[in-house]
Design a protein around this motif. Structure first.
Motif, PDB file in Angstrom:
ATOM      1  N   ARG A 103       0.880  -1.328  -0.237  1.00 28.81           N
ATOM      2  CA  ARG A 103      -0.081   0.056   0.296  1.00 28.81           C
ATOM      3  C   ARG A 103       0.979   1.171  -0.056  1.00 28.81           C
ATOM      4  NH1 ARG A 103      -5.349  -0.237   3.100  1.00 28.81           N
ATOM      5  NH2 ARG A 103      -5.728   2.168   2.639  1.00 28.81           N
ATOM      6  N   PHE A 138       3.906   7.339   6.343  1.00 30.33           N
ATOM      7  CA  PHE A 138       3.048   5.871   6.067  1.00 30.33           C
ATOM      8  C   PHE A 138       4.228   5.746   5.301  1.00 30.33           C
ATOM      9  CE2 PHE A 138       0.475   9.261   8.026  1.00 30.33           C
ATOM     10  CZ  PHE A 138       0.034   8.923   9.334  1.00 30.33           C
ATOM     11  N   CYS A 197      -2.009   3.124  -0.943  1.00 29.83           N
ATOM     12  CA  CYS A 197      -1.510   4.038   0.044  1.00 29.83           C
ATOM     13  C   CYS A 197      -2.464   3.470   1.818  1.00 29.83           C
ATOM     14  CB  CYS A 197      -2.108   5.644  -0.415  1.00 29.83           C
ATOM     15  SG  CYS A 197      -1.778   6.547   0.243  1.00 29.83           S
ATOM     16  N   SER A 198      -1.157   4.118   2.203  1.00 26.63           N
ATOM     17  CA  SER A 198      -1.416   4.165   3.513  1.00 26.63           C
ATOM     18  C   SER A 198      -1.571   5.136   3.787  1.00 26.63           C
ATOM     19  CB  SER A 198      -0.203   3.060   3.548  1.00 26.63           C
ATOM     20  OG  SER A 198       1.031   3.729   4.202  1.00 26.63           O
ATOM     21  N   THR A 199      -1.951   6.199   3.734  1.00 21.19           N
ATOM     22  CA  THR A 199      -1.450   7.989   4.505  1.00 21.19           C
ATOM     23  C   THR A 199      -2.362   7.828   5.295  1.00 21.19           C
ATOM     24  OG1 THR A 199      -0.956   9.950   4.404  1.00 21.19           O
ATOM     25  CG2 THR A 199      -2.203   8.639   2.903  1.00 21.19           C
ATOM     26  N   GLN A 200      -2.739   8.457   6.826  1.00 25.25           N
ATOM     27  CA  GLN A 200      -4.051   8.892   7.456  1.00 25.25           C
ATOM     28  C   GLN A 200      -3.256  10.797   7.701  1.00 25.25           C
ATOM     29  OE1 GLN A 200      -1.980   5.761  10.675  1.00 25.25           O
ATOM     30  NE2 GLN A 200      -4.209   5.669  11.033  1.00 25.25           N
ATOM     31  N   CYS A 214      -3.410   9.073  -0.772  1.00 26.04           N
ATOM     32  CA  CYS A 214      -4.907   9.238  -1.071  1.00 26.04           C
ATOM     33  C   CYS A 214      -4.806  10.251   0.296  1.00 26.04           C
ATOM     34  CB  CYS A 214      -5.239   8.361   0.059  1.00 26.04           C
ATOM     35  SG  CYS A 214      -6.989   8.315   0.875  1.00 26.04           S
ATOM     36  N   HIS A 216      -8.494  11.276   1.177  1.00 21.09           N
ATOM     37  CA  HIS A 216      -9.338  11.160   2.057  1.00 21.09           C
ATOM     38  C   HIS A 216     -10.728  11.642   1.310  1.00 21.09           C
ATOM     39  CE1 HIS A 216      -6.248   9.416   4.431  1.00 21.09           C
ATOM     40  NE2 HIS A 216      -7.252   9.673   5.707  1.00 21.09           N
ATOM     41  N   ASP A 234      -8.594   6.575  10.057  1.00 23.14           N
ATOM     42  CA  ASP A 234      -8.263   7.405   8.427  1.00 23.14           C
ATOM     43  C   ASP A 234      -7.652   6.799   7.882  1.00 23.14           C
ATOM     44  OD1 ASP A 234      -8.868   9.612   9.951  1.00 23.14           O
ATOM     45  OD2 ASP A 234      -7.788   9.499  11.437  1.00 23.14           O
ATOM     46  N   ARG A 235      -7.684   5.247   7.525  1.00 18.71           N
ATOM     47  CA  ARG A 235      -7.296   4.449   6.623  1.00 18.71           C
ATOM     48  C   ARG A 235      -8.262   4.314   5.231  1.00 18.71           C
ATOM     49  NH1 ARG A 235      -2.475   1.316   6.235  1.00 18.71           N
ATOM     50  NH2 ARG A 235      -3.135  -0.224   7.204  1.00 18.71           N
ATOM     51  N   GLN A 237     -10.732   1.279   3.600  1.00 19.62           N
ATOM     52  CA  GLN A 237     -10.279  -0.547   3.623  1.00 19.62           C
ATOM     53  C   GLN A 237     -11.445  -0.290   2.765  1.00 19.62           C
ATOM     54  OE1 GLN A 237      -8.030  -1.741   4.985  1.00 19.62           O
ATOM     55  NE2 GLN A 237      -7.087  -0.123   6.439  1.00 19.62           N
TER      56      GLN A 237
END
Length: 283
Positions: A103, A138, A197-200, A214, A216, A234-235, A237
């Motif tokens: 991710r 991340f 992408c795994s960013t929060q 991402c 969001h 905040d990710r 899924q």
């Protein structure tokens, strides 16, 4: 005096031995012989992918607990599951094959470094130092902690980022557990889309450091007809059970709606799309 002491001690020794002999019989734990047979059937990887501490732990559970299925060994696959099913008398059902998915696409996103890391070549160590050297907090750090624990040759580092060979990956999950950034995720091998992408972080905080991160915007969440996409911690899924059950009729709407290209078509979906494109158009 000496003789009587020796006789007394000898008598006590015999008495203790007799007591231990009786105790060993009374309190003996009789192990089901099938446990040893199941242990011998398992590959001995002790990866923990089955949810138990090792192969012997799983063998004990699957033999002694009627609720434990015989198909939890991801390394052994269908062949081992069938053998365990035969040994335990349990019905073997097909398990969804999984593979690791990365991710992160920091190279495409042109993620820069905040500083030049010179410490221990370990993702865990690098992540602990000021949240890592990358501007994205991340991203894949690329030191290969995951590669070191991989049971096969399913992972390697290329251009400072991990690359997954899905043909070699057995889906044991060891890499997922060891990654300090949660960059690696187990997904079904037949998944049609995956999140890269795994960013929060959100909006500008993401756009300032990564061109493909991402933001969001939740367009994928709103577009998915299967309601399989959600925002958790905040990710983004994907609930792959819902996604796969819905079928191909959605046309991968989530991937088309994403303005940053975070949701990407998987090889199977790409092949299907190509086949559809080659179909003659009605006139």
């Amino acid at each position: 005096m000496v003789v009587s002491s020796i006789i007394t001690l000898t008598g006590l020794g015999f008495a203790a031995a007799a007591m231990l002999s009786v105790a060993s019989r009374v309190f003996a734990v009789h192990e089901d012989p099938r446990v040893e047979k199941v242990t011998g059937t398992l590959p001995g990887a002790n990866c923990g992918g089955c949810g138990y501490a090792g192969c012997e732990g799983y063998a004990n559970a699957v033999v002694n607990d009627p609720s434990i299925p015989p198909n939890l060994c991801v390394v052994g696959g269908a062949k081992v599951a069938s053998a365990i099913g035969t040994l335990t008398g349990k019905i073997t059902t097909e398990v969804e094959p999984l593979c690791a998915y990365r991710r992160c696409d920091k190279n495409a996103g042109q993620v820069a470094q905040r500083f030049d890391y010179k410490g221990i070549p370990s993702c865990a160590a690098a992540a602990a130092l000021h949240h890592g050297s990358d501007q994205c907090g991340f991203s894949c750090l690329g030191f290969g902690d995951c590669v070191k624990v991989c049971l096969t040759e399913g992972l390697h580092i290329e251009n400072y980022i991990v690359v997954v060979n899905e043909q070699m990956c057995v889906g044991c999950g060891k890499c997922e557990k060891v990654c300090p950034r949660n960059v690696l995720q187990l997904i079904p091998k037949r998944a049609r889309v995956a999140i890269t992408c795994s960013t929060q972080d959100k909006l500008k905080a993401v756009m300032d450091v990564c061109k493909v991160g991402c933001i969001h915007c939740s367009k994928c969440v709103k577009t998915c007809p299967a309601k399989a996409i959600s925002m958790e911690n905040d990710r983004i899924q994907i609930n792959y059970k819902l996604c796969l059950e819905y079928g191909d009729s959605c046309g991968q709407a989530c991937a088309k709606a994403c303005p940053r290209g975070i949701l990407r078509l998987r090889p199977a979906a790409l092949c299907a799309s190509a086949s559809e494109a080659e179909q003659p158009k009605a006139v």
